[in-house]
Structures are given as C-alpha cells and as structure tokens.
Design a protein around this motif. Structure first.
Motif, mmCIF file in Angstrom:
data_model
loop_
_atom_site.group_PDB
_atom_site.id
_atom_site.type_symbol
_atom_site.label_atom_id
_atom_site.label_comp_id
_atom_site.label_asym_id
_atom_site.label_seq_id
_atom_site.Cartn_x
_atom_site.Cartn_y
_atom_site.Cartn_z
ATOM 1 N N GLU A 157 11.267 -9.017 -3.267
ATOM 2 C CA GLU A 157 10.832 -8.961 -1.869
ATOM 3 C C GLU A 157 11.129 -7.592 -1.274
ATOM 4 O O GLU A 157 12.217 -7.041 -1.456
ATOM 5 N N LEU A 158 10.152 -7.084 -0.545
ATOM 6 C CA LEU A 158 10.307 -5.796 0.121
ATOM 7 C C LEU A 158 11.315 -5.932 1.266
ATOM 8 O O LEU A 158 11.206 -6.818 2.111
ATOM 9 N N LYS A 169 9.823 0.653 7.412
ATOM 10 C CA LYS A 169 9.917 2.065 7.029
ATOM 11 C C LYS A 169 8.771 2.519 6.126
ATOM 12 O O LYS A 169 8.483 3.720 6.061
ATOM 13 N N VAL A 170 8.145 1.575 5.441
ATOM 14 C CA VAL A 170 7.116 2.000 4.481
ATOM 15 C C VAL A 170 5.724 1.497 4.834
ATOM 16 O O VAL A 170 4.735 1.969 4.272
ATOM 17 N N LEU A 171 5.623 0.533 5.767
ATOM 18 C CA LEU A 171 4.326 0.013 6.165
ATOM 19 C C LEU A 171 4.079 0.320 7.640
ATOM 20 O O LEU A 171 5.017 0.401 8.441
ATOM 21 N N THR A 172 2.801 0.459 7.984
ATOM 22 C CA THR A 172 2.462 0.667 9.392
ATOM 23 C C THR A 172 2.599 -0.659 10.147
ATOM 24 O O THR A 172 2.671 -1.736 9.543
ATOM 25 N N HIS A 216 12.308 -0.380 -0.932
ATOM 26 C CA HIS A 216 13.526 -1.106 -1.299
ATOM 27 C C HIS A 216 13.175 -2.566 -1.586
ATOM 28 O O HIS A 216 12.647 -3.275 -0.721
ATOM 29 N N PHE A 217 13.481 -3.024 -2.797
ATOM 30 C CA PHE A 217 13.182 -4.391 -3.208
ATOM 31 C C PHE A 217 14.449 -5.100 -3.694
ATOM 32 O O PHE A 217 15.336 -4.475 -4.288
ATOM 33 N N PRO A 231 9.349 -15.782 -4.465
ATOM 34 C CA PRO A 231 8.692 -15.554 -3.156
ATOM 35 C C PRO A 231 7.360 -14.818 -3.241
ATOM 36 O O PRO A 231 6.597 -14.836 -2.277
ATOM 37 N N VAL A 232 7.080 -14.127 -4.354
ATOM 38 C CA VAL A 232 5.806 -13.415 -4.486
ATOM 39 C C VAL A 232 5.255 -13.612 -5.894
ATOM 40 O O VAL A 232 6.001 -13.899 -6.839
#
Length: 783
Positions: free
Chosen positions: A260-261, A266-269, A309-310, A379-380
């Motif tokens: 999970e991210l 910080k990395v997505l809009t 970060h994952f 989760p993904v």
C-alpha cells in the motif's frame, strides 16, 4: 477385436471375467501405497497432510531504500534485514539469494547454456551475442551487523553466505545491513523476469523490476537451506515477512508496487487522489492517470526525484514497476472476505486492449479463485504491461500482450490470439498470488506445485469468462501428444531438469487435476479437498506429500495409484477395446439349445467350395435310397434320451434356479487392454438397438489385480449395437481409434499439390520419356 456369441452356464461368467488374473505379473505395483515413497509424518507435517502442532517457519522483515537512475539504468540500494529464527535449530550462517548474478558472464546459467540450433532468429542471435558482452549481477558494497561492524560473507554464484558473529539460537533474531548496486538489462534482449523496455519513438524507458534486492533463502524442516543455484527455470523459495520500501525515481514517473502506498499526498496530485477514492466504490475502472496525462508525462524530463513509500505485511517478496509512460486505472472489489483495489498500469501502446480487459480480468480472477481456495487477503492486486511476458509477485504481476501498430495507417489492431493471450496471462499471473505467493510452495524444487495448480485454476476461471473460451491447457485431449512422446520426464522432477517446461510443469499437472476433478473424484469431493489444502497451507510452505495426503484425507478416495502414475512415471493412457462376447444362460433344455445352435450355424457364411459346388451332381440325387434318418434331422436335433435327462434334472432345481436357466437378458463380456501403462477409470458408453445410450464409469481399481488386461460383464435387456471407451475424451487417452466397436475409420484429408520441376526431373532420370512428354514438361516449366 473380436465379437463372439456363446452359450454357457452362468457359473462360467465368473471364470470369463476373472480369467486374466492368471496372467498378472506386476499389476499390483500400480496400486502400491505411496506412503513408502513419501516422507515420514512428524510433528511438523502430519499423516493427514495438515501442518503439525509444532510446524514452524522463519520470519524475515525488510526495510529498503532504492534509487532508480533513469539515465544510466542502474539500481542502488540499501536494506536492513531482520531475521527471526523460529526453527528448533541453531544457525551459524544465513544464505542470501542474489538472483541478478545469473547475468554475470561466468555464471552457471551462462556456462551451462547449450548452443542454438542451425536456425536462429535475429532476436535469438542478438541475445546470444549480448549475453557474452553484458556483465550484470549484484555488486555488494557492504554487509554489516546492527552495530555497524563488518560481517564476513562468501558469494557462491547466485547465493551469498553471511557468517554470523554469534550463533543464532532458536527464538532469537538478528539484523543485517546490506548495500548493493547493479546495472539493469534490456529485457527483450536478454530475457528474464526483470529489466527495462526502451521506446525509441519517444526516448522513454519502462522498468519492471523483480529479484532486485538481496533476499533471504528459505530454511525449512524438509529441505534445510534451499540454496540450490538459480539457473533460470527453478523460481524463488522465500520467507514471509513485512516490508517497508522507499523507491526514489524521476519525479515524472508513476510507480506500481507490492503493498500500500503510504505517501499519496507527496507523489500524487489532489485530482489523482480524488479519482483513487472514487475508484474504491466504482462499478467500472476509473482512470487515475489518464491517457492525456500519460502522454504529457512522456514528453517531460524532470530533473527532480520523488520517493514512493510502500508497506506490505506478510508477503514473501516485493516487486515494482516505474515509468513516465504509465496510464493507471483502478476499481475496488469487495466480496466475502476480500476488500481490495484492482489496478492496471500500462503505456498507451497497450490500448485499446488494456483499458478494456486488464482490470476486469484481475477482478474476475479473484472472484473465481476465491471460490476454490480462500478470500484474496491483500489490499491491492496490480497488472502491469511491460517487457516481461508474464510473471507474478505479491500483489503485482507483469503481463505482456499488446495490440500491433499498423505503421501505414497509424491504427492499432489485435488478433484473436492477442486478446485471449492477454486475458489468459492476467488470469494466470494474478492467480499466482494464491499459488505460490500465499500457499508458499518450494518453486526451486517443484515447479508443478505452483505452475500446475495455478494453470488448473486458470482453466476453471477461463471457462467462467465466456462460453467456449479457447483454453490452451486443461482439456484432457490437449495433453495427449506430449503424453505419448518419448521426450518426457516425470512431473516429480526438479525444476532445472525438466525437458519440456510448459507441458511438464504447467499442462500435464493441470490436466491431471482436471481429470481428477471431473472423472476420478467428482466435483463435490474434489472441490472440498482442494479448498481444504489451500486453507490448511495458506501463508505456510507445503510439499508434494502434504498435497497428496490432504486430497485423500478430505475425500476418502485412495489416490495413490493416481499420484504414482501421473506424477512419478511417464506412462500414458491408452485403454483399448478387446474382444466382445455375447453370452446366454444354457437352459439345458435340449430342444431350446438345439434351436439356439441351429440359429448360430445359420449365421456362418457359406464355405467357398460349397458355394461354387452348388447345383453340381450328387450321388444321393441319383440314389435317394442312400438317405436315412440323419438326413431328415440335422446334427442339432434333440434326442429323447437328452429330453429325459433334462426333465429328471429339472425336477431337482428350485424355482430361482429354473428362472436363471430361462433368463432372456443379454450377457456381454467385454475385454479391455491397458496399452499405455497408466491405469485409469474405464468410461464405457453402450449404444443399444433402439438408439438409446447408457454410460458406465468403472473405477480404476478394476485394474488392481491385473493392470494389463481386464474383462467386465454387462447385463442388458436390450441388444448392444456399439461400444465406445471415453466418449467425451476425458481421460487423456492417446489413441482413441482403438476405443470403438464397431471400429471407426480414421479420418484425414489428402494434401493436393502441383507437380514440381524437381519431381519431374527425378522421373526423367529413372525412365526414358517420349518426345511428347518432354515437350509437355517444357511447357509446364515455362508456366
């Protein structure tokens, strides 16, 4: 085969059906119990196939920082490995896998590669040349203890032994710090399960990275250290643990990874985060990164970086993909115990296929696999399109097929094979999250335990996708060419020693399980036992014996003969129809039997000499006085003495015995021959004179006293006009032409061709030709 009609006492049926017993030689070997070949049960692994009350496995947790250099195509990383010794043993060293060392010039993989054939593709020759020039492999720059002191280590091929300063006792843990770097390779040139793809048109790279960090080798009760060298086929045997991974990439890259991210803000809009939230409850995939945004990223060349970060809990590996070309779509899937996000990452080159099928195929896989195993727990679940044709890791898979670009029209099209290739590979690779990412078998030792079981479930999922899905593997008839070939090794062969990898590790075990489900056990018993195996061993490490024992334990079906034949030998299935005999009870009534024998005599053909002599001169024609009583009555006529004997004997019989003597049903004895050596159930379809049919499945145990020849009695009210073995082709019988009575013609077609010049010249050399012939030939050549 022969068809005969006989009259006999009922007691003779027993003799006929059991007559082959005297020929028995080693038939009992087929049904010898498998326990003598399996490991002795103990407190770790029970005789039922379940984990024992003292079952243990190691725990290995990782904290990793990795930097991807998009200019030089290199990875630089550092990790802290926390190793907990849950075994009862004291360990003085740890073995670490360095899978990238397979690409070193002096690796066993390179040195043991055999020469190509005389015919080789451009791509193949390019790869062969490049493999001698590219010097890859891990460069280890530091191995230290938690206090910073250097640890002694030795690298042996794809394995690194780290010698511990103090023995690691049972229940204790230790921390290792490792720093490393290595140069990435172009996957389409050197192959493998990792690497990059270069897009010349827009000067971009797409990275799919696996086996990229030093990973602890497995240590378990059956094998000890699984430190067999990685030669390319035998995949990865790893320990479960928790991962905390930070991946630094160019700021315009999108990253897909196991877990999970943790730092979306910080990395997505903000817009991308809203789309991601919307996707959780969406009924169809939602674009997180749109086509236009991805195309814009392709043009970008940011000099800055971002760190993604994952975190992932209780996984056995970690993989990721990174590119500025990625389109990203997602859809939530929640059902039963599964609550996850299905996500796809692909370049625009993957459309229109990927936007239509990828995420749908992910969700379909989980729906179907959950029915036969357990609820998908992570989760993904991610599908990435890149250079790797198909490969699996926890929560993320790499899948290859794309449409083809027509350079003249600029349009993208795809074939039927490409469409089903994409759906099939996504089902297969996502399915690997169940086997072996959760049911954690030893892939370095037994490829079939993950590939075979997964290919079987892939077949079931594909059949649920659409009517008539064109599955490559699963149907029994699809494996027969391999089964009858001489280029086989048993399924129970080490991964690196398999000859035909696809047929042996994927196709044959998948077919075996499908036959086990449909023909031997039945769906209800099989599905319960298979699910029991999956749930017993989820997040644990089973061995073949655990699978074999569980399937029997949960079904009460003795399958030792099946495992032995399908998994331990190269026998094949070829059951042939032999002679067919029609019996009737001998009524002992001389008049009745005389009529029966007279009718049989009339069915015989007229001898050729009698046929040609018909109407010729006979002495008795001129002298009829030579005829007597025997000329008035044929040889079958009953005598008064025979009638008196019958009447006397009949008075002594009880009524049930008299009833048997006049039973008018048909008693057929059918002979079967096992030509292939692999014992299987005999599925017999009987066709009667009134056009009705009946199917009888005879369990494989009919072969237990003689595995070569057996006979079976069928009692019918109606006349049998045809018999077929395995009418639906469900046992992988390699020769169906010996399965029918009456025999059927083998259908084929002529290949017509125009006579070629070389054929004519050959004919000219072996015989003189007339002037007219030569003229005709010249005219034909000119044409």
């Amino acid at each position: 085969m022969k068809y005969s009609i006989k009259s006999a006492l009922i007691c003779l049926f027993v003799v006929a059906s059991g007559s082959a017993i005297a020929k028995n030689t080693i038939s009992s070997d087929k049904f010898r119990q498998l326990e003598e070949s399996l490991p002795t049960p103990n407190t770790y692994r029970t005789a039922s196939g379940a984990p024992g009350h003292q079952y243990w496995q190691q725990q290995v947790d990782y904290k990793i920082n990795i930097q991807l250099d998009d200019k030089t195509q290199t990875l630089t990383g550092s990790e802290t490995m926390s190793y907990t010794n849950n075994s009862p043993d004291t360990l003085r060293y740890l073995w670490i896998q360095l899978d990238q060392n397979r690409l070193k010039r002096d690796s066993d993989n390179r040195l043991t590669a055999t020469a190509p054939s005389k015919k080789i593709t451009y791509k193949g020759l390019r790869g062969a040349i490049e493999s001698t020039e590219f010097d890859g492999g891990n460069t280890i720059t530091a191995v230290t203890a938690s206090n910073g002191s250097a640890l002694n280590y030795v690298i042996n091929g794809t394995m690194m032994r780290v010698n511990l300063p103090k023995a690691l006792k049972s229940g204790d843990d230790v921390e290792l710090n490792i720093k490393w770097n290595y140069k990435l390779h172009e996957q389409k040139v050197l192959g493998g399960r990792s690497g990059y793809e270069y897009f010349k048109e827009d000067d971009n790279y797409l990275y799919e990275l696996a086996g990229w960090f030093p990973r602890a080798a497995a240590y378990y009760d059956v094998m000890g250290w699984q430190n067999k060298q990685f030669l390319g086929n035998g995949e990865f045997t790893l320990e479960f643990g928790d991962y905390d991974v930070k991946i630094t990439v160019p700021a315009d890259h999108i990253v897909a990874a196991t877990g999970e991210l943790q730092n979306e803000s910080k990395v997505l809009t903000k817009t991308q985060r809203k789309r991601l939230e919307k996707a959780k409850k969406a009924k169809k995939p939602v674009l997180i990164v749109t086509v236009d945004e991805a195309l814009e990223n392709e043009k970008s060349r940011s000099t800055k970086t971002k760190t993604w970060h994952f975190k992932a809990k209780n996984v056995r590996d970690f993989a990721f993909a990174s590119s500025r070309k990625f389109i990203w779509d997602a859809q939530g899937y929640k059902e039963g115990g599964t609550d996850t996000m299905a996500m796809s990452f692909y370049p625009n080159e993957g459309n229109p296929l990927w936007e239509k099928y990828s995420t749908e195929a992910i969700i379909h896989t989980m729906q179907q696999y959950n029915k036969y195993t357990f609820a998908y727990p992570y989760p993904v679940s991610i599908s990435v399109n890149g250079p790797v044709g198909g490969m699996e890791y926890p929560m993320i898979t790499f899948n290859g097929p794309r449409p083809t670009l027509d350079k003249e029209t600029g349009e993208k099209t795809y074939s039927r094979g490409t469409k089903y290739g994409l759906v099939g590979v996504i089902i297969h690779e996502v399915g690997h999250n169940y086997f072996p990412m959760i049911v954690n078998s030893d892939e370095r030792q037994w490829t079939w335990m993950d590939e075979g079981l997964n290919t079987f479930l892939q077949f079931l999922a594909q059949q649920a996708w659409e009517e008539g899905y064109p599955s490559r593997r699963g149907h029994a008839a699809d494996i027969t060419n391999y089964m009858k070939s001489t280029n086989q090794v048993p399924i129970m062969t080490n991964s690196e020693s398999i000859l035909q990898f696809g047929n042996n590790a994927y196709g044959k075990p998948a077919t075996a399980l499908n036959i086990l489900r449909e023909t031997v056990m039945g769906r209800e018993l099989f599905d319960f036992a298979f699910k029991e195996y999956a749930q017993r061993w989820m997040f644990k490490r089973p061995t073949p014996s655990d699978f074999f024992r569980t399937m029997e334990d949960a079904s009460a079906v003795d399958l030792d003969w099946f495992w032995r034949g399908w998994f331990y030998t190269t026998d094949h299935v070829d059951i042939a129809l032999g002679n067919i005999h029609l019996y009737r009870p001998n009524s002992q009534n001389p008049d009745t039997e005389a009529a029966w024998n007279r009718a049989l005599e009339s069915e015989k053909p007229t001898f050729i000499s009698d046929l040609r002599d018909k109407g010729h001169w006979l002495r008795t024609t001129d002298k009829p006085e030579l005829l007597d009583f025997y000329n008035e009555h044929d040889k079958f006529t009953a005598t008064n003495k025979a009638r008196n004997t019958y009447n006397s004997a009949n008075k002594k019989l009880e009524q049930w015995q008299k009833d048997l003597l006049v039973d008018e049903r048909n008693f057929y004895i059918v002979d079967f021959e096992n030509k292939g050596g692999l014992v299987m159930p005999i599925i017999v379809q009987l066709t009667f004179a009134d056009k009705t049919t009946e199917q009888v499945t005879i369990p494989a145990e009919i072969w237990r006293k003689n595995s070569n020849n057996v006979s079976k009695l069928f009692i019918t009210d109606k006349e049998i006009t045809a018999i077929a073995i395995d009418p639906n082709w469900e046992t992988a019988d390699v020769d169906v032409n010996n399965n029918y009575w009456p025999a059927r013609p083998i259908k084929s077609s002529f290949e017509l061709y125009k006579r070629k010049k070389k054929d004519m010249m050959r004919d000219y050399n072996v015989k003189l030709k007339s002037a007219d012939d030569e003229k005709d030939d010249k005219e034909e050549e000119d044409k």
